[in-house]
Every structure is written in structure tokens, then in C-alpha cells.
Design a protein around this motif. Structure first.
Motif, PDB file in Angstrom:
ATOM      1  N   PRO A 205       0.953  -1.156  -0.091  1.00  0.00           N
ATOM      2  CA  PRO A 205       0.019   0.170  -0.064  1.00  0.00           C
ATOM      3  C   PRO A 205       0.894   1.263   0.086  1.00  0.00           C
ATOM      4  CG  PRO A 205       0.005  -0.936   2.297  1.00  0.00           C
ATOM      5  CD  PRO A 205       0.642  -1.979   1.223  1.00  0.00           C
ATOM      6  N   THR A 206       0.256   2.261  -0.664  1.00  0.00           N
ATOM      7  CA  THR A 206       1.228   3.410  -0.684  1.00  0.00           C
ATOM      8  C   THR A 206       1.326   4.069   0.742  1.00  0.00           C
ATOM      9  OG1 THR A 206       0.018   4.129  -2.736  1.00  0.00           O
ATOM     10  CG2 THR A 206       1.179   5.963  -1.805  1.00  0.00           C
ATOM     11  N   PRO A 207       2.565   4.322   1.128  1.00  0.00           N
ATOM     12  CA  PRO A 207       2.650   4.972   2.537  1.00  0.00           C
ATOM     13  C   PRO A 207       2.078   6.162   2.653  1.00  0.00           C
ATOM     14  CG  PRO A 207       4.869   4.149   1.371  1.00  0.00           C
ATOM     15  CD  PRO A 207       3.635   4.394   0.347  1.00  0.00           C
ATOM     16  N   THR A 208       1.593   6.487   3.851  1.00  0.00           N
ATOM     17  CA  THR A 208       0.905   7.679   4.052  1.00  0.00           C
ATOM     18  C   THR A 208       1.864   8.703   4.414  1.00  0.00           C
ATOM     19  OG1 THR A 208       0.922   7.540   6.558  1.00  0.00           O
ATOM     20  CG2 THR A 208      -0.980   6.570   5.271  1.00  0.00           C
ATOM     21  N   GLU A 209       1.587   9.992   4.304  1.00  0.00           N
ATOM     22  CA  GLU A 209       2.394  11.105   4.516  1.00  0.00           C
ATOM     23  C   GLU A 209       3.174  11.216   5.849  1.00  0.00           C
ATOM     24  OE1 GLU A 209       3.421  13.378   2.357  1.00  0.00           O
ATOM     25  OE2 GLU A 209       2.298  12.642   0.721  1.00  0.00           O
ATOM     26  N   ASP A 210       2.230  10.844   6.786  1.00  0.00           N
ATOM     27  CA  ASP A 210       2.758  10.654   8.278  1.00  0.00           C
ATOM     28  C   ASP A 210       3.793   9.461   8.212  1.00  0.00           C
ATOM     29  OD1 ASP A 210       1.238  12.877   9.178  1.00  0.00           O
ATOM     30  OD2 ASP A 210      -0.204  11.406   9.976  1.00  0.00           O
ATOM     31  N   GLU A 211       3.569   8.655   7.639  1.00  0.00           N
ATOM     32  CA  GLU A 211       4.713   7.516   7.545  1.00  0.00           C
ATOM     33  C   GLU A 211       5.872   7.952   6.825  1.00  0.00           C
ATOM     34  OE1 GLU A 211       1.525   3.537   7.350  1.00  0.00           O
ATOM     35  OE2 GLU A 211       2.486   4.465   5.425  1.00  0.00           O
ATOM     36  N   ILE A 212       5.916   8.583   5.839  1.00  0.00           N
ATOM     37  CA  ILE A 212       7.134   9.133   5.242  1.00  0.00           C
ATOM     38  C   ILE A 212       7.720  10.093   5.963  1.00  0.00           C
ATOM     39  CG2 ILE A 212       7.780  10.266   3.177  1.00  0.00           C
ATOM     40  CD1 ILE A 212       5.255   9.283   1.619  1.00  0.00           C
ATOM     41  N   LYS A 213       7.009  10.980   6.539  1.00  0.00           N
ATOM     42  CA  LYS A 213       7.638  11.867   7.455  1.00  0.00           C
ATOM     43  C   LYS A 213       8.205  11.372   8.709  1.00  0.00           C
ATOM     44  CE  LYS A 213       6.488  16.343   9.764  1.00  0.00           C
ATOM     45  NZ  LYS A 213       6.994  16.175  11.045  1.00  0.00           N
ATOM     46  N   LYS A 214       7.986  10.430   9.199  1.00  0.00           N
ATOM     47  CA  LYS A 214       8.263   9.631  10.417  1.00  0.00           C
ATOM     48  C   LYS A 214       9.489   9.043   9.964  1.00  0.00           C
ATOM     49  CE  LYS A 214       7.321   6.333  14.244  1.00  0.00           C
ATOM     50  NZ  LYS A 214       6.003   5.570  14.712  1.00  0.00           N
ATOM     51  N   TYR A 215       9.453   8.294   9.001  1.00  0.00           N
ATOM     52  CA  TYR A 215      10.647   7.545   8.505  1.00  0.00           C
ATOM     53  C   TYR A 215      11.684   8.494   8.466  1.00  0.00           C
ATOM     54  CZ  TYR A 215      13.737   4.473   5.958  1.00  0.00           C
ATOM     55  OH  TYR A 215      14.911   3.896   5.621  1.00  0.00           O
ATOM     56  N   TYR A 216      11.638   9.559   7.773  1.00  0.00           N
ATOM     57  CA  TYR A 216      12.779  10.228   7.122  1.00  0.00           C
ATOM     58  C   TYR A 216      13.201  11.037   8.492  1.00  0.00           C
ATOM     59  CZ  TYR A 216      12.653   9.931   2.265  1.00  0.00           C
ATOM     60  OH  TYR A 216      12.543   9.407   0.843  1.00  0.00           O
ATOM     61  N   GLU A 217      12.379  11.538   9.476  1.00  0.00           N
ATOM     62  CA  GLU A 217      12.935  12.163  10.426  1.00  0.00           C
ATOM     63  C   GLU A 217      13.601  11.193  11.483  1.00  0.00           C
ATOM     64  OE1 GLU A 217       9.477  14.195  12.009  1.00  0.00           O
ATOM     65  OE2 GLU A 217       9.688  15.796  10.690  1.00  0.00           O
ATOM     66  N   GLU A 218      13.292  10.102  11.627  1.00  0.00           N
ATOM     67  CA  GLU A 218      13.548   8.990  12.749  1.00  0.00           C
ATOM     68  C   GLU A 218      14.848   8.131  12.120  1.00  0.00           C
ATOM     69  OE1 GLU A 218      10.622   6.947  14.390  1.00  0.00           O
ATOM     70  OE2 GLU A 218       9.538   8.794  15.335  1.00  0.00           O
ATOM     71  N   GLU A 219      14.768   7.938  11.009  1.00  0.00           N
ATOM     72  CA  GLU A 219      15.618   6.913  10.294  1.00  0.00           C
ATOM     73  C   GLU A 219      16.569   7.582   9.331  1.00  0.00           C
ATOM     74  OE1 GLU A 219      14.642   2.735   9.948  1.00  0.00           O
ATOM     75  OE2 GLU A 219      12.626   3.201  10.697  1.00  0.00           O
ATOM     76  N   PHE A 220      15.989   7.940   8.114  1.00  0.00           N
ATOM     77  CA  PHE A 220      16.829   8.329   7.154  1.00  0.00           C
ATOM     78  C   PHE A 220      17.958   9.298   7.069  1.00  0.00           C
ATOM     79  CE2 PHE A 220      17.305  10.299   2.706  1.00  0.00           C
ATOM     80  CZ  PHE A 220      17.717   9.108   2.128  1.00  0.00           C
ATOM     81  N   TYR A 221      17.726  10.289   7.729  1.00  0.00           N
ATOM     82  CA  TYR A 221      18.643  11.312   8.105  1.00  0.00           C
ATOM     83  C   TYR A 221      19.325  11.258   9.443  1.00  0.00           C
ATOM     84  CZ  TYR A 221      16.515  13.886   4.320  1.00  0.00           C
ATOM     85  OH  TYR A 221      16.048  14.059   3.205  1.00  0.00           O
ATOM     86  N   GLN A 222      18.982  10.127  10.254  1.00  0.00           N
ATOM     87  CA  GLN A 222      19.916  10.094  11.537  1.00  0.00           C
ATOM     88  C   GLN A 222      20.709   8.703  11.285  1.00  0.00           C
ATOM     89  OE1 GLN A 222      19.406  11.958  13.951  1.00  0.00           O
ATOM     90  NE2 GLN A 222      17.753  13.137  12.529  1.00  0.00           N
ATOM     91  N   LYS A 223      20.586   7.766  10.341  1.00  0.00           N
ATOM     92  CA  LYS A 223      21.511   6.585  10.164  1.00  0.00           C
ATOM     93  C   LYS A 223      22.095   6.583   8.857  1.00  0.00           C
ATOM     94  CE  LYS A 223      18.376   3.819  12.652  1.00  0.00           C
ATOM     95  NZ  LYS A 223      17.433   2.624  12.827  1.00  0.00           N
ATOM     96  N   PRO A 224      23.452   6.387   8.603  1.00  0.00           N
ATOM     97  CA  PRO A 224      24.115   6.336   7.598  1.00  0.00           C
ATOM     98  C   PRO A 224      23.785   5.265   6.483  1.00  0.00           C
ATOM     99  CG  PRO A 224      25.323   5.349   9.057  1.00  0.00           C
ATOM    100  CD  PRO A 224      24.258   5.912   9.648  1.00  0.00           C
ATOM    101  N   LYS A 225      23.452   5.874   5.275  1.00  0.00           N
ATOM    102  CA  LYS A 225      22.912   4.772   4.138  1.00  0.00           C
ATOM    103  C   LYS A 225      23.986   4.690   2.992  1.00  0.00           C
ATOM    104  CE  LYS A 225      18.653   4.110   5.671  1.00  0.00           C
ATOM    105  NZ  LYS A 225      18.679   4.584   6.863  1.00  0.00           N
ATOM    106  N   VAL A 226      24.649   3.600   2.960  1.00  0.00           N
ATOM    107  CA  VAL A 226      25.771   3.266   2.153  1.00  0.00           C
ATOM    108  C   VAL A 226      25.271   3.409   0.853  1.00  0.00           C
ATOM    109  CG1 VAL A 226      27.452   1.544   1.522  1.00  0.00           C
ATOM    110  CG2 VAL A 226      26.718   1.754   3.972  1.00  0.00           C
ATOM    111  N   ASN A 227      24.316   2.837   0.482  1.00  0.00           N
ATOM    112  CA  ASN A 227      24.217   2.827  -1.106  1.00  0.00           C
ATOM    113  C   ASN A 227      22.765   3.637  -1.542  1.00  0.00           C
ATOM    114  OD1 ASN A 227      25.937   0.778  -1.585  1.00  0.00           O
ATOM    115  ND2 ASN A 227      24.553  -0.601  -0.733  1.00  0.00           N
ATOM    116  N   ILE A 228      22.227   4.344  -0.494  1.00  0.00           N
ATOM    117  CA  ILE A 228      20.807   5.116  -1.071  1.00  0.00           C
ATOM    118  C   ILE A 228      20.956   6.501  -0.802  1.00  0.00           C
ATOM    119  CG2 ILE A 228      18.428   5.156  -0.442  1.00  0.00           C
ATOM    120  CD1 ILE A 228      18.534   2.175   0.304  1.00  0.00           C
ATOM    121  N   ASN A 229      21.361   7.056   0.377  1.00  0.00           N
ATOM    122  CA  ASN A 229      21.353   8.449   0.822  1.00  0.00           C
ATOM    123  C   ASN A 229      22.611   9.200   0.064  1.00  0.00           C
ATOM    124  OD1 ASN A 229      20.845  10.882   1.826  1.00  0.00           O
ATOM    125  ND2 ASN A 229      21.040  10.334   3.860  1.00  0.00           N
ATOM    126  N   ASP A 230      22.417   9.570  -1.043  1.00  0.00           N
ATOM    127  CA  ASP A 230      23.347  10.697  -1.617  1.00  0.00           C
ATOM    128  C   ASP A 230      22.941  12.046  -1.624  1.00  0.00           C
ATOM    129  OD1 ASP A 230      21.424  10.925  -3.480  1.00  0.00           O
ATOM    130  OD2 ASP A 230      22.670  10.232  -5.163  1.00  0.00           O
TER     131      ASP A 230
END
Length: 289
Positions: free
Chosen positions: A17-42
Motif C-alpha cells: 500500500p502507498t505509504p501515508t504522508e505521516d509514515e514517510i515523514k516519520k521515517y525520514y525524521e527518525e531513520e533516513f537522516y539519522q542513520k548512514p545509508k551506504v547505497n541510498i542516501n546520496d
């Protein structure tokens, strides 16, 4: 959340299912910008600064796509990150009005600190409500993060882009034949399928079809070096991430060889042939109304 890839009516895949705006926002705030991403976060400031030569070449490629008949005075970069591309445009073109949009305030603080215009907003909200018209709109590795790309592209064509203007965008080229063979050959997962980071997954043909539906009629696509082919040559950087940096440097050496021998136009033709074959790591596209 368990997401499954579904095929859209335009031919691109999307996470269901399509992620909701709240799910996306929570993911980016809590994980994407807080943890290093070797292959994804350029998108990090460190990566962009470290690989400045690589990114500057592609920034020049985007600018070179702007038709010579168009003398743009304004450029809007949707999903501008730390403003590296805007800064490059400021220093290497005559475009006088430069604006960036980014949903995360810390990014815009940096953009403003180097003298550029910025708005803190989701791209959906900004394109829904903007009263400004721009000659060039850019979206570099952004559309794949949006859960309704059709709506945003429709907004750009109807509300944002000037009649003679152009849209320049770049997205990953995913579910391509090299990736599919690599999954079978190396017995690995579909590493590129990574919701809720990426929600939509495009090919040159599906991106062209979507843009055409959204009001764009003059569309040209290119694809960058197919770095995934190293996975078919016993250089499995998916299972062995430490091999990924060297694969990137080898790709860079390939491109630099053409540039140093004054064969940039030949390289551009190669990128076009990659697109025609639906291979290559990223799709680079220019579209006009």
C-alpha cells in the motif's frame, strides 16, 4: 509495513500500500537522516562535497539540456537538498532568480546561508499553492520519493512552468534487465526496491508515458552509466558494500576519459543509446509543454 511492488497504468512500479504522508515523514525524521545509508542516501552534505567533480559534471549536463532558444531568468529546484545544484547554477549561468523547495528546515537553513531563496514545504503542497511561474523546473532524484507523482507533474505543467519553459528531472532506472539478471545470478534481493524511501520506480518508457499524460509533449531521455553491470562481473557490491565505492570511481573514470578527450557530445550520444535500451543507473529527462 510490508510493501509489494505494483505496476501502474503508466508502466512504472509503485509501492503498495502507498505509504501515508505521516509514515514517510516519520521515517525520514527518525531513520533516513539519522542513520548512514551506504547505497541510498546520496543527499548528505558530506557525500556531495566529497564527490564534487562527479556532481559538477552532471550539473553541467542538466544546464546544457536547456534549449539554446530559451533564455531563462528563473529556475525552481524542487527537492533542493543543501542547494548544491542551485549554487552551481548561480556560479555558472545567467539565470538570475533561483529558488529551492525542501520539506526539512535544516536543509533550507543551509540554502539561505549561501544566499539562495528557499521554501520549507512538501512538493505536493508547494506545487498545489504556488502563484509563481518559472522558466526552468528541476527535480533531481526527487520524483521517486513522492507518493503521487502524477499530481505533482500535473501541477508543474499547469501551474508552475512557463509556456516556453522546460522541466529537467532525474530518477533512478529500476527494475531494468541488468538488475533482474543480477538478482538471479547473485541470488540476492531486489536491493533497489526500498519503500518508504523510494515509492515509485521508473524506466525511460514509463517516465515518458507519465509525462505525456501530464501535459508534456517534447520529451527526451538519457541514461547514465549502467553501474549495475558490475554485478554481472563478479563485483557484487550489493552483498559486499565495500566494493561499491570502487565501482563508483570506475564509472567516474569512464566519464572523465570522454571529457578529457573533448568527446562530451559522443558521451551524450552513448547516454541516449543507454536510454533507448532501457539500461543505465539514472534516467535524465527534459520535457517541455
Amino acid at each position: 509495513m510490508k510493501y509489494e511492488p505494483k505496476l501502474s497504468k503508466y508502466g512504472y512500479y509503485y509501492a503498495y500500500p502507498t505509504p501515508t504522508e505521516d509514515e514517510i515523514k516519520k521515517y525520514y525524521e527518525e531513520e533516513f537522516y539519522q542513520k548512514p545509508k551506504v547505497n541510498i542516501n546520496d543527499s548528505s552534505l558530506e557525500v556531495r562535497d566529497r564527490d564534487k567533480e562527479f556532481y559538477d559534471y552532471w550539473y553541467s549536463f542538466y544546464l546544457d539540456l536547456i534549449p539554446k532558444t530559451l533564455s531563462p531568468s528563473s529556475l525552481l529546484d524542487l527537492g533542493c537538498g543543501y542547494g548544491h545544484f542551485l549554487s552551481y547554477v548561480k556560479n555558472n549561468s545567467k539565470i538570475s532568480s533561483l529558488t529551492g523547495v525542501e520539506p526539512f528546515p535544516e536543509f533550507l537553513e543551509y540554502v539561505k546561508s549561501i544566499g539562495l531563496n528557499g521554501h520549507v514545504s512538501t512538493l505536493e503542497s508547494f506545487t498545489d499553492n504556488s502563484n509563481e511561474v518559472y522558466d526552468v523546473v528541476t527535480m533531481i532524484n526527487v520524483l521517486e520519493h513522492i507518493n503521487n507523482p502524477e499530481k505533482v507533474l500535473n501541477n508543474i505543467s499547469k501551474n508552475i512552468l512557463s509556456n516556453e519553459g522546460c522541466l529537467i528531472l532525474q530518477v533512478p532506472n529500476d527494475f531494468n534487465i541488468i538488475q533482474e539478471i543480477a538478482v538471479e545470478k547473485n541470488a540476492c534481493d531486489q536491493w533497489w526496491y526500498c519503500p518508504p524511501i523510494h515509492i515509485s520506480y521508473f524506466s525511460p518508457s514509463s517516465l515518458t508515458k507519465l509525462l505525456s499524460t501530464c501535459g508534456f509533449s517534447k520529451i527526451e531521455t538519457f541514461c547514465s552509466f549502467p553501474i549495475d553491470m558490475f554485478l554481472l562481473m563478479k563485483r557484487d557490491y550489493v552483498s559486499n558494500p565495500e566494493l561499491g565505492r570502487q565501482a563508483h570511481l570506475d564509472r567516474l573514470e569512464f566519464e572523465k576519459s570522454f571529457l578529457k578527450s573533448n568527446n562530451a557530445e559522443k558521451l551524450k550520444k552513448i547516454y541516449k543509446s543507454f536510454s533507448d535500451s532501457e539500461i543505465g543507473r539514472e534516467i535524465i529527462c527534459i520535457a517541455r509543454l
